[in-house]
Scaffold this active site. Structure first.
Site, PDB file in Angstrom:
ATOM      1  N   THR A  24       0.821  -1.214   0.000  1.00 37.49           N
ATOM      2  CA  THR A  24       0.000   0.000   0.000  1.00 37.49           C
ATOM      3  C   THR A  24       0.857   1.268   0.000  1.00 37.49           C
ATOM      4  O   THR A  24       1.996   1.256   0.457  1.00 37.49           O
ATOM      5  CB  THR A  24      -0.931   0.100   1.240  1.00 37.49           C
ATOM      6  OG1 THR A  24      -0.112   0.409   2.374  1.00 37.49           O
ATOM      7  CG2 THR A  24      -1.675  -1.188   1.491  1.00 37.49           C
ATOM      8  N   CYS A  82       3.622  12.121  -5.726  1.00 39.05           N
ATOM      9  CA  CYS A  82       4.472  10.934  -5.867  1.00 39.05           C
ATOM     10  C   CYS A  82       3.794   9.961  -6.831  1.00 39.05           C
ATOM     11  O   CYS A  82       2.585  10.009  -7.018  1.00 39.05           O
ATOM     12  CB  CYS A  82       4.660  10.228  -4.532  1.00 39.05           C
ATOM     13  SG  CYS A  82       5.658  11.144  -3.343  1.00 39.05           S
ATOM     14  N   HIS A 140       7.701   3.822  -4.545  1.00 34.49           N
ATOM     15  CA  HIS A 140       6.985   5.064  -4.216  1.00 34.49           C
ATOM     16  C   HIS A 140       7.916   6.214  -4.628  1.00 34.49           C
ATOM     17  O   HIS A 140       8.702   6.717  -3.830  1.00 34.49           O
ATOM     18  CB  HIS A 140       6.699   5.063  -2.717  1.00 34.49           C
ATOM     19  CG  HIS A 140       5.816   6.167  -2.243  1.00 34.49           C
ATOM     20  ND1 HIS A 140       5.005   6.036  -1.140  1.00 34.49           N
ATOM     21  CD2 HIS A 140       5.622   7.427  -2.681  1.00 34.49           C
ATOM     22  CE1 HIS A 140       4.353   7.160  -0.930  1.00 34.49           C
ATOM     23  NE2 HIS A 140       4.718   8.030  -1.852  1.00 34.49           N
TER      24      HIS A 140
END
Lengths: 158, 203
Positions: free
Chosen positions: A22, A28, A45
Site C-alpha cells: 500500500t 508521488c 513510491h
C-alpha cells in the site's frame, strides 16, 4: 499475509500470497511491476523525476524515477521472473495545489517513470494518474490487481 | 554550521524560537480575524526521516483541509496550514456572514479558508523576516481537501532532493469554544535553515 506500507522513497517486492502493498500518493508516483503468473509484485513510491543535487544520497531505492524502476526490474528478475512476464501499472502524479511550480513534479515523475519502463520494454497496462486528488493504493501481490481510492471514498480496481 | 545528520540541540532551540515568534504573531492575527482568543501549544522543531513526517502530524489517511503558499523573497520555502474538516466548517461559521453559511466547501468558502491561511502566513513570515533580517512573504495561497499524507508529502518533495531528513517547524493553535487545532508547517532546505541559524546565532 501482511500489509506492507511502501513509504515515500521506498521500494518493496513480495511473492507471498495474501500480501498487500500500500501507499498514499499525492504528486508521488506508485510504480507497480508485477508477474501475475508467478504471483510476484513490487512497488516503488517515486518522489522525484531525477537527482539534481550531486551530493544527494541514493540510499532510498525508490526515490528517483529511473533508478527506482531499474531496481524494481532487477529485483523481479532476481527472484525468478522473466522479462516478458512483467507488466506495469501506475498511480499518483497528481497536481495537489494549483501552484505553477508544484504541479510539475507529478507530471515529470510520470514522464520519467514511463521513459524508464519503455526502455526496459515493460508495458503499462493500466493507470490512474494525474488529476488533482491524492490516492490511496493497495496492490494484491498474488494477482497484481490495484485498488485506487480517493479522499471522497471513491474506489476503482485496475 | 547546521548539517543534515548532525543538527545540534542548540540549533534546534534557535529554530524553535523562530517557530515560537512566528506563531505568536500568527495567533495574534487570528485573534483579530476571528475575534476570539487563541492559545498556542509549544512549537515543535523536529528533524525526522522525510517519509515519517506525515504520521508525526496526524493520521496519514485522514481527509484534512490544507492551505499552501510558496515562500518567496530572500529565501525559498514552503508554508502549510492544516485543519480538520470539522474545524474548517467551524471556521467558516465564524468568518462568513450568516447568509453565506451552510454551503459546505463551495469555491467561495474555500477561498475564505485560503484567506485565513494567508493572514496566518503573512503574520508568521513577517515575524520570521524581522527576526532574521530577511524579506520573506507568501505567494497567493491555494487550498485543497485531501488525505493528510498526500498533502504533506507533496510539499516535502520540494525540499527532498538534497536530503532524506526533513526539518520542519510546526505549531498547533487552539481556540477555546471552537476546538480548532490547526497546524502551521514551515519547511525549507538545509542550506536555508543553516543561513537562518547562522544569522540568529550571531545576534
Amino acid at each position: 499475509m501482511a500489509r506492507i506500507v511502501v513509504k515515500m522513497g521506498e521500494l518493496e517486492v513480495s511473492d507471498r500470497a495474501g500480501d498487500i502493498l500500500t501507499a498514499i500518493l499525492g504528486s508521488c508516483v506508485g510504480v507497480l511491476i508485477y508477474d501475475a503468473g508467478a504471483g510476484r509484485a513490487g512497488m516503488a513510491h517515486v518522489m522525484l523525476p531525477e537527482r539534481i543535487d550531486p551530493n544527494a544520497s541514493l540510499d532510498k531505492r525508490g526515490k528517483y524515477a529511473i533508478p527506482a524502476v531499474k531496481e524494481l526490474y532487477r529485483e523481479m528478475l532476481g527472484r525468478g521472473s522473466k522479462p516478458a512476464a512483467l507488466a506495469a501499472k501506475l498511480s499518483g502524479g497528481a497536481r495537489m495545489f494549483s501552484d505553477n511550480n508544484l504541479q510539475n513534479i507529478g507530471e515529470r515523475n510520470l514522464e520519467m517513470v514511463r521513459y524508464a519502463l519503455g526502455k526496459l520494454g515493460i508495458k503499462v497496462v493500466a493507470e490512474r494518474t494525474g488529476g488533482f486528488k491524492g490516492r490511496n493504493v493497495s496492490v494484491d501481490v498474488a494477482t497484481g490487481r490495484m485498488k485506487v481510492r480517493d479522499a471522497d471514498g471513491k474506489e476503482e480496481i485496475i | 554550521m547546521l548539517e543534515e545528520g548532525q543538527v545540534l540541540e542548540s540549533e534546534l532551540d534557535v529554530l524553535r524560537e523562530v517557530a515560537n515568534i512566528g506563531s505568536g504573531h500568527a495567533a495574534a492575527s487570528m485573534e483579530k480575524w476571528l475575534g476570539k482568543e487563541m492559545a498556542l501549544k509549544v512549537p515543535v522543531a523536529a528533524m525526522v526521516p522525510i517519509e515519517d513526517v506525515a504520521e508525526t502530524i496526524g493520521d496519514p489517511l485522514e481527509t484534512v483541509m490544507g492551505v499552501y503558499s510558496r515562500v518567496q523573497g530572500d529565501m525559498e520555502g514552503h508554508i502549510l496550514y492544516l485543519i480538520s474538516l470539522e474545524d474548517a466548517r467551524e471556521l467558516l461559521d465564524i468568518i462568513l456572514d450568516p447568509e453565506d453559511r451552510g454551503q459546505g466547501f463551495s469555491p467561495n468558502n474555500l477561498s475564505a479558508i485560503a484567506e485565513t491561511g494567508n493572514i496566518l502566513f503573512n503574520a508568521y513570515l513577517g515575524a520570521v523576516s524581522e527576526l532574521c533580517g530577511l524579506e520573506l512573504y507568501p505567494a497567493p495561497p491555494t487550498c485543497t481537501a485531501d488525505m493528510l499524507a498526500a498533502i504533506v508529502n507533496t510539499i516535502l518533495l520540494e525540499v527532498s532532493d538534497s536530503g532524506d531528513l526533513a526539518l520542519y517547524l510546526k505549531t498547533e493553535f487552539e481556540e477555546e469554544d471552537f476546538t480548532s487545532t490547526g497546524n502551521v508547517l514551515f519547511v525549507t532546505d538545509f542550506a536555508n535553515l543553516a543561513r537562518m541559524v547562522d544569522i540568529l546565532e550571531e545576534e
